[in-house]
Design a protein around this motif. Structure first.
Motif, PDB file in Angstrom:
ATOM      1  N   PRO A  41      25.343  36.424  40.110  1.00  0.00           N
ATOM      2  CA  PRO A  41      26.434  35.674  39.478  1.00  0.00           C
ATOM      3  C   PRO A  41      27.792  36.349  39.692  1.00  0.00           C
ATOM      4  N   PRO A  42      28.842  35.552  39.859  1.00  0.00           N
ATOM      5  CA  PRO A  42      30.175  36.099  40.076  1.00  0.00           C
ATOM      6  C   PRO A  42      30.871  36.427  38.753  1.00  0.00           C
ATOM      7  N   VAL A  43      31.998  37.109  38.863  1.00  0.00           N
ATOM      8  CA  VAL A  43      32.957  37.135  37.781  1.00  0.00           C
ATOM      9  C   VAL A  43      33.916  35.990  38.074  1.00  0.00           C
ATOM     10  N   VAL A  44      34.405  35.328  37.029  1.00  0.00           N
ATOM     11  CA  VAL A  44      35.205  34.110  37.199  1.00  0.00           C
ATOM     12  C   VAL A  44      36.472  34.228  36.364  1.00  0.00           C
ATOM     13  N   GLY A  45      37.585  33.756  36.903  1.00  0.00           N
ATOM     14  CA  GLY A  45      38.826  33.792  36.144  1.00  0.00           C
ATOM     15  C   GLY A  45      40.019  33.446  36.995  1.00  0.00           C
ATOM     16  N   GLY A  46      41.167  33.982  36.597  1.00  0.00           N
ATOM     17  CA  GLY A  46      42.398  33.688  37.303  1.00  0.00           C
ATOM     18  C   GLY A  46      43.528  34.587  36.839  1.00  0.00           C
ATOM     19  N   PHE A  47      44.722  34.266  37.328  1.00  0.00           N
ATOM     20  CA  PHE A  47      45.916  35.052  37.039  1.00  0.00           C
ATOM     21  C   PHE A  47      46.810  34.324  36.045  1.00  0.00           C
ATOM     22  N   GLN A  48      47.391  35.110  35.175  1.00  0.00           N
ATOM     23  CA  GLN A  48      48.405  34.594  34.263  1.00  0.00           C
ATOM     24  C   GLN A  48      49.398  35.728  34.019  1.00  0.00           C
ATOM     25  N   GLY A  49      50.678  35.425  34.216  1.00  0.00           N
ATOM     26  CA  GLY A  49      51.696  36.447  34.021  1.00  0.00           C
ATOM     27  C   GLY A  49      51.540  37.653  34.928  1.00  0.00           C
ATOM     28  N   GLY A  50      51.017  37.445  36.142  1.00  0.00           N
ATOM     29  CA  GLY A  50      50.868  38.535  37.106  1.00  0.00           C
ATOM     30  C   GLY A  50      49.657  39.416  36.897  1.00  0.00           C
ATOM     31  N   ILE A  51      48.796  39.077  35.937  1.00  0.00           N
ATOM     32  CA  ILE A  51      47.581  39.846  35.686  1.00  0.00           C
ATOM     33  C   ILE A  51      46.378  38.941  35.899  1.00  0.00           C
ATOM     34  N   GLY A  52      45.419  39.426  36.667  1.00  0.00           N
ATOM     35  CA  GLY A  52      44.200  38.663  36.922  1.00  0.00           C
ATOM     36  C   GLY A  52      43.053  39.198  36.091  1.00  0.00           C
ATOM     37  N   ARG A  91      34.083  42.869  33.505  1.00  0.00           N
ATOM     38  CA  ARG A  91      35.469  42.388  33.624  1.00  0.00           C
ATOM     39  C   ARG A  91      36.147  43.089  34.790  1.00  0.00           C
ATOM     40  N   PHE A  92      36.737  42.293  35.674  1.00  0.00           N
ATOM     41  CA  PHE A  92      37.636  42.803  36.709  1.00  0.00           C
ATOM     42  C   PHE A  92      39.050  42.492  36.233  1.00  0.00           C
ATOM     43  N   GLU A  93      39.953  43.446  36.405  1.00  0.00           N
ATOM     44  CA  GLU A  93      41.352  43.218  36.055  1.00  0.00           C
ATOM     45  C   GLU A  93      42.236  43.669  37.212  1.00  0.00           C
ATOM     46  N   TRP A  94      43.066  42.746  37.698  1.00  0.00           N
ATOM     47  CA  TRP A  94      44.041  43.044  38.746  1.00  0.00           C
ATOM     48  C   TRP A  94      45.422  43.134  38.111  1.00  0.00           C
ATOM     49  N   THR A  95      46.146  44.237  38.387  1.00  0.00           N
ATOM     50  CA  THR A  95      47.514  44.401  37.904  1.00  0.00           C
ATOM     51  C   THR A  95      48.369  44.907  39.055  1.00  0.00           C
ATOM     52  N   GLN A  96      49.688  44.937  38.827  1.00  0.00           N
ATOM     53  CA  GLN A  96      50.649  45.442  39.807  1.00  0.00           C
ATOM     54  C   GLN A  96      50.540  44.711  41.141  1.00  0.00           C
ATOM     55  N   VAL A  97      50.171  43.446  41.107  1.00  0.00           N
ATOM     56  CA  VAL A  97      49.879  42.723  42.345  1.00  0.00           C
ATOM     57  C   VAL A  97      51.119  42.423  43.181  1.00  0.00           C
ATOM     58  N   HIS A  98      52.294  42.482  42.599  1.00  0.00           N
ATOM     59  CA  HIS A  98      53.516  42.183  43.357  1.00  0.00           C
ATOM     60  C   HIS A  98      54.366  43.426  43.577  1.00  0.00           C
ATOM     61  N   THR A  99      53.755  44.600  43.452  1.00  0.00           N
ATOM     62  CA  THR A  99      54.503  45.850  43.606  1.00  0.00           C
ATOM     63  C   THR A  99      54.310  46.484  44.972  1.00  0.00           C
ATOM     64  N   GLY A 100      53.369  45.972  45.759  1.00  0.00           N
ATOM     65  CA  GLY A 100      53.016  46.627  47.015  1.00  0.00           C
ATOM     66  C   GLY A 100      51.972  47.713  46.820  1.00  0.00           C
ATOM     67  N   ALA A 101      51.574  47.942  45.569  1.00  0.00           N
ATOM     68  CA  ALA A 101      50.548  48.941  45.248  1.00  0.00           C
ATOM     69  C   ALA A 101      49.650  48.371  44.144  1.00  0.00           C
ATOM     70  N   PRO A 102      48.854  47.332  44.469  1.00  0.00           N
ATOM     71  CA  PRO A 102      48.027  46.700  43.438  1.00  0.00           C
ATOM     72  C   PRO A 102      46.969  47.655  42.887  1.00  0.00           C
ATOM     73  N   ARG A 103      46.516  47.317  41.694  1.00  0.00           N
ATOM     74  CA  ARG A 103      45.511  48.133  41.001  1.00  0.00           C
ATOM     75  C   ARG A 103      44.410  47.205  40.498  1.00  0.00           C
ATOM     76  N   TRP A 104      43.156  47.622  40.730  1.00  0.00           N
ATOM     77  CA  TRP A 104      41.979  46.890  40.252  1.00  0.00           C
ATOM     78  C   TRP A 104      41.191  47.825  39.364  1.00  0.00           C
ATOM     79  N   GLN A 105      40.637  47.280  38.299  1.00  0.00           N
ATOM     80  CA  GLN A 105      39.697  48.082  37.516  1.00  0.00           C
ATOM     81  C   GLN A 105      38.544  47.212  37.067  1.00  0.00           C
ATOM     82  N   GLN A 106      37.411  47.863  36.900  1.00  0.00           N
ATOM     83  CA  GLN A 106      36.200  47.218  36.412  1.00  0.00           C
ATOM     84  C   GLN A 106      35.819  47.863  35.082  1.00  0.00           C
ATOM     85  N   ALA A 107      35.390  47.023  34.145  1.00  0.00           N
ATOM     86  CA  ALA A 107      34.906  47.522  32.854  1.00  0.00           C
ATOM     87  C   ALA A 107      33.612  46.808  32.506  1.00  0.00           C
ATOM     88  N   PHE A 108      32.743  47.507  31.785  1.00  0.00           N
ATOM     89  CA  PHE A 108      31.496  46.942  31.277  1.00  0.00           C
ATOM     90  C   PHE A 108      31.549  46.917  29.761  1.00  0.00           C
TER      91      PHE A 108
END
Length: 164
Positions: free
Chosen positions: A100-111, A127-144
């Motif tokens: 099964p995938p993780v499912v979601g989207g972006f709001q206010g620049g955070i996925g 949970r996957f969280e994408w931040t800093q996506v428009h900085t040229g240095a995006p950050r991803w993190q995973q949490a359980f």
């Protein structure tokens, strides 16, 4: 402004150097982290249906390779993210189907992308969280979460930079 959610991951297209910080043991009260580098290259899929990237760590688990497959649904305007690797295949051994995938989207620049999976034989929320996506240095993190999303343990962080 009416943004097109189908382009949410356009920032990721191309080559990357990835600094990984990964919890050695998950949901075990562990505070030991391992740090390693990897390369990644993301490519769009035809017709705007999503994108794919490969993950190749350097010096961590020799021979390990992974791949994220991100598919966009125009009907729900949400993304489904699948993880595949050469250790598990990303497939359910009983059915041969994708896990099964993780499912979601972006709001206010955070996925934010969430789903359920089995970890060491027990169900966990992911949970996957994408931040800093428009900085040229995006950050991803995973949490359980082992308690249905009441508390979360971050267990993997990736910091992306363009290769020089």
């Amino acid at each position: 402004m009416n943004r097109d959610a189908a382009h949410d991951f356009d920032f990721l297209t191309g080559p990357w150097r990835v600094r990984n910080t990964r919890l050695v043991r998950r949901l075990a009260g562990c505070n030991d982290w391992e740090v390693f580098d990897a390369t990644s290259t993301a490519r769009p899929l035809p017709g705007g249906i999503g994108n794919v990237d490969e993950f190749i760590p350097m010096g961590w688990r020799p021979g390990y390779v992974g791949m994220a497959l991100r598919a966009f649904s125009p009907q729900t305007r949400r993304w489904s993210i699948y993880w595949l690797d050469n250790a598990t295949g990303g497939l359910d051994p009983a059915t041969g189907l994708l896990l099964p995938p993780v499912v979601g989207g972006f709001q206010g620049g955070i996925g934010i992308f969430e789903g359920e999976e089995l970890f060491e034989g027990r169900p966990v929320r992911v949970r996957f969280e994408w931040t800093q996506v428009h900085t040229g240095a995006p950050r991803w993190q995973q949490a359980f979460s082992g308690d249905g999303g009441v508390t979360w343990e971050v267990n993997w962080v990736m910091e992306f930079t363009r290769p020089v």
